[in-house]
Enzyme design. Structure first.
Site, PDB file in Angstrom:
ATOM      1  NE  ARG A 105     -44.251   6.287 -32.323  1.00  0.00           N
ATOM      2  CZ  ARG A 105     -42.940   6.181 -32.573  1.00  0.00           C
ATOM      3  NH1 ARG A 105     -42.480   6.342 -33.810  1.00  0.00           N
ATOM      4  NH2 ARG A 105     -42.095   5.908 -31.597  1.00  0.00           N
ATOM      5  CG  ASN A 120     -39.480  12.592 -30.273  1.00  0.00           C
ATOM      6  OD1 ASN A 120     -40.455  11.875 -30.063  1.00  0.00           O
ATOM      7  ND2 ASN A 120     -39.353  13.788 -29.728  1.00  0.00           N
ATOM      8  CG  HIS A 179     -43.914  10.981 -30.114  1.00  0.00           C
ATOM      9  ND1 HIS A 179     -42.650  10.470 -29.901  1.00  0.00           N
ATOM     10  CD2 HIS A 179     -44.761   9.911 -30.055  1.00  0.00           C
ATOM     11  CE1 HIS A 179     -42.732   9.152 -29.739  1.00  0.00           C
ATOM     12  NE2 HIS A 179     -43.997   8.792 -29.845  1.00  0.00           N
ATOM     13  CG  HIS A 207     -50.426   1.402 -29.806  1.00  0.00           C
ATOM     14  ND1 HIS A 207     -49.916   0.932 -28.608  1.00  0.00           N
ATOM     15  CD2 HIS A 207     -49.843   2.613 -29.998  1.00  0.00           C
ATOM     16  CE1 HIS A 207     -49.069   1.828 -28.111  1.00  0.00           C
ATOM     17  NE2 HIS A 207     -49.015   2.846 -28.932  1.00  0.00           N
TER      18      HIS A 207
END
Length: 642
Positions: free
Chosen positions: A61, A92, A65, A192
């Site tokens: 992840r 974040n 980001h 995911h």
């Protein structure tokens, strides 16, 4: 032998220069400066993983980001005493500390052996690959050479990350800004399968009236049990309720069962535009893995900084962990070699197979071709080392203007090679209307293909006047449009000369007819040293081309692939199996027993198709080429040198 030895020495020098990565990402970027880099990172990630499984979703992840805000430049790692860095942005704050810790520890270990050499951005990209593998997912070659960014501001995060309630159009728009397609977006969403989310990110779906109808009722109750109203916002649950610690395709099976945690997950199955891909990935894990690899490599190129405009993060300021540099780079600057281009699994096509069918230039002396190929390729690179990056830039800009660039350039290459050989004779213009492009069979060639090559030639001439032929530029451009359409990449053999003959009268009988049967197709391709397998693989290019129905304005065109007309994939063969081939010459590939098995193989195994296509397109690029003293290097692709 002395001449060959000198050429090989020169080749190694060229490759060493290229490895330094002036504006490029390379898989072996640190081969000389930090040869143990990947094993160091792998060891640190593995150690961290043994301490906590959260290492895997947290690191993956973190990579997403980072890349979606300032590009893949490790700007998300920067800490600020004033709380205004990227990591401090609201979106974040949920990033798990184990992701940051993984990269920091890997960086420290790398610095011990290779101080001041490897960027944090590259370490994060490697760590992201490692956690996927540790979770049972696929591996891939990571392109390296990123520099660390100099900007990290919380204010720049807003609007650059996908929201849990996004619909398909919003998701596609956001990903498209990063040169990622809908297919890439759906594949990356598969991450995911390892992630987790806090309850407040999806509570509106289960505590609205009525409950979100796209949710499976039992799953909705499961979510309410885990996340009662007014629950502590720090509570998190797995995004994949079935196999939360395994990288697999169960995420897509969950979507079909109404078990997507976010509405932005579930919409992938409920929207008819994306549902077929979800269904494919749910049924075919190999297809998902292949698409995920492609998407991760593309994601890793987003907004990267390279070159000399920045410094890699060092050990100077502990608070900032290290400061990096900025040097813009295109989103598709470096490609896998032929040996690694077959990322879809299935049959592997060895480098030696590229020699099948012989080579006209050298009398079919297949045993000598690998050395000659290296010399020819190197000769072009020595004369104009940036030719591929120049062409790539022009092609990318042209595609941003119109997608027609892709099928137009690809079709132009085919029509050129099948008449006088791959010598750019199709590009010649004449006021008399008697050159190759004026033949009736070539009048339908779209102008965007010609314009792409002409513009690329103009830019190449600025850097390397009278060095690179139009034929080589067309060949490079063809490779570029294939990859930009999602197809496989391959190394382009260079050293062609431009032909001195371009006559409309020579086109007749050298172009494929839409009514050809299998024997006629094989005969035509055999004239050019191409096999039936080559012919079937190359026919796949029809997925990106267009044609005209009868009795309408001849300028009107329809897609030859009704399913995925803007994607280079194996759906063309699936269409043939479903009797959706537009031309008789397409459908005969499936109806004829002699070719049916290959069509079925390509329909079921995208890796087999990709491997065969790479072989065939490289062989096509050798048809009737002029080298050495034959032909010329045109200054203007549309006219012979005076």
């Amino acid at each position: 032998m002395e001449v060959v030895r000198r050429w090989l020495v020169l080749l190694s020098m060229v490759l060493m220069i290229m490895q330094r990565g002036e504006g490029q990402l390379l898989e072996n970027f640190y081969a000389n400066s930090c040869p143990n880099l990947e094993s160091i990172v792998r060891q640190e990630v593995s150690t961290k993983f043994t301490q906590t499984f959260v290492t895997i979703p947290a690191t993956l992840r973190l990579f997403f980001h980072d890349c979606f805000v300032e590009g893949c430049d490790a700007s998300v790692l920067i800490s600020s005493s004033s709380g205004d860095a990227e990591k401090d942005a609201k979106d974040n704050l949920s990033l798990a500390g184990d992701g940051f810790d993984t990269v920091i520890k890997a960086k420290q270990a790398v610095e011990t052996q290779c101080p001041g050499v490897v960027s944090c951005a590259d370490i994060l990209a490697l760590a992201a690959r490692e956690v996927v593998v540790l979770a049972g997912g696929p591996s891939w070659e990571v392109e390296l050479g990123r520099r660390d960014g100099l900007i990290s501001q919380a204010s720049r995060v807003t609007g650059n990350l996908p929201e849990p309630e996004f619909n398909l159009d919003q998701l596609n728009t956001l990903f498209a800004r990063n040169n990622l397609t809908q297919l890439d977006m759906i594949a990356l969403s598969g991450a995911h399968t390892l992630g987790f989310s806090h309850c407040d990110r999806f509570s509106s779906r289960i505590y609205s009236s009525p409950i979100d109808p796209t949710l499976d009722s039992s799953y909705a109750q499961q979510l309410m049990d885990a996340c009662p109203q007014n629950v502590d916002p720090s509570i998190a649950i797995n995004m994949d309720p079935e196999t939360p610690q395994t990288f697999d395709n169960v995420y897509y099976q969950n979507l079909i069962g109404g078990k997507g945690l976010f509405s932005s997950d579930q919409v992938l199955n409920t929207d008819p535009d994306s549902e077929p891909t979800v269904s494919d990935f749910a049924t075919n894990p190999g297809n998902f893995n292949a698409a995920f690899i492609t998407a991760m490599r593309k994601l890793g190129r987003v907004g990267v900084k390279t070159g000399n405009e920045e410094k890699k993060k060092g050990r100077g300021r502990a608070e900032r962990f290290s400061v990096g540099s900025r040097s813009p780079i295109r989103s598709s600057d470096r490609r896998p070699s032929p040996a690694s281009a077959n990322v879809h699994g299935g049959q592997k096509f060895k480098r030696e197979q590229l020699n099948s069918g012989g080579d006209r230039r050298h009398g079919g002396a297949e045993g000598r071709w690998p050395v000659l190929q290296a010399l020819v390729t190197m000769a072009a690179q020595v004369g104009c080392p940036k030719v591929e990056s120049i062409v790539r830039k022009v092609v990318t800009e042209k595609i941003n203007q119109t997608f027609v660039t892709i099928p137009a350039t690809l079709r132009l290459f085919f029509h050129d090679c099948f008449v006088e050989g791959c010598d750019a004779s199709v590009l010649i213009s004449s006021p008399n209307g008697d050159v190759e492009k004026d033949a009736p069979d070539n009048l339908s060639l779209a102008g965007d293909g010609f314009d792409t090559v002409i513009k690329a030639k103009t830019e190449v001439e600025k850097s390397c006047p009278r060095v690179v032929s139009c034929a080589d530029i067309l060949t490079i451009a063809t490779r570029e449009v294939i990859e930009l359409a999602g197809g496989p990449s391959f190394k382009v053999e260079l050293g062609r000369r431009d032909g001195l003959i371009s006559k409309a009268s020579r086109v007749t009988g050298n172009r494929l007819d839409p009514n050809f049967n299998l024997t006629q197709l094989n005969t035509m391709f055999a004239k050019n040293n191409l096999t039936q397998t080559d012919m079937i693989a190359l026919s796949r290019a029809h997925t990106l081309m267009q044609t005209c129905p009868q009795n309408v304005d001849p300028r009107i065109a329809i897609n030859m692939d009704p399913a995925t007309p803007q994607t280079f994939d194996n759906v063309y063969f699936q269409n043939l199996v479903a009797k959706k081939g537009l031309f008789t010459s397409d459908e005969v590939l499936f109806t004829n027993k002699a070719s049916q098995a290959t069509v079925i193989d390509f329909a079921n195994n995208p890796g087999d198709f990709s491997g065969a296509f790479v072989i065939a397109i490289r062989k096509l690029g050798r048809v009737g080429v002029k080298t050495g003293n034959a032909g010329q290097i045109r200054v203007d692709c549309t006219t012979f040198n005076s």
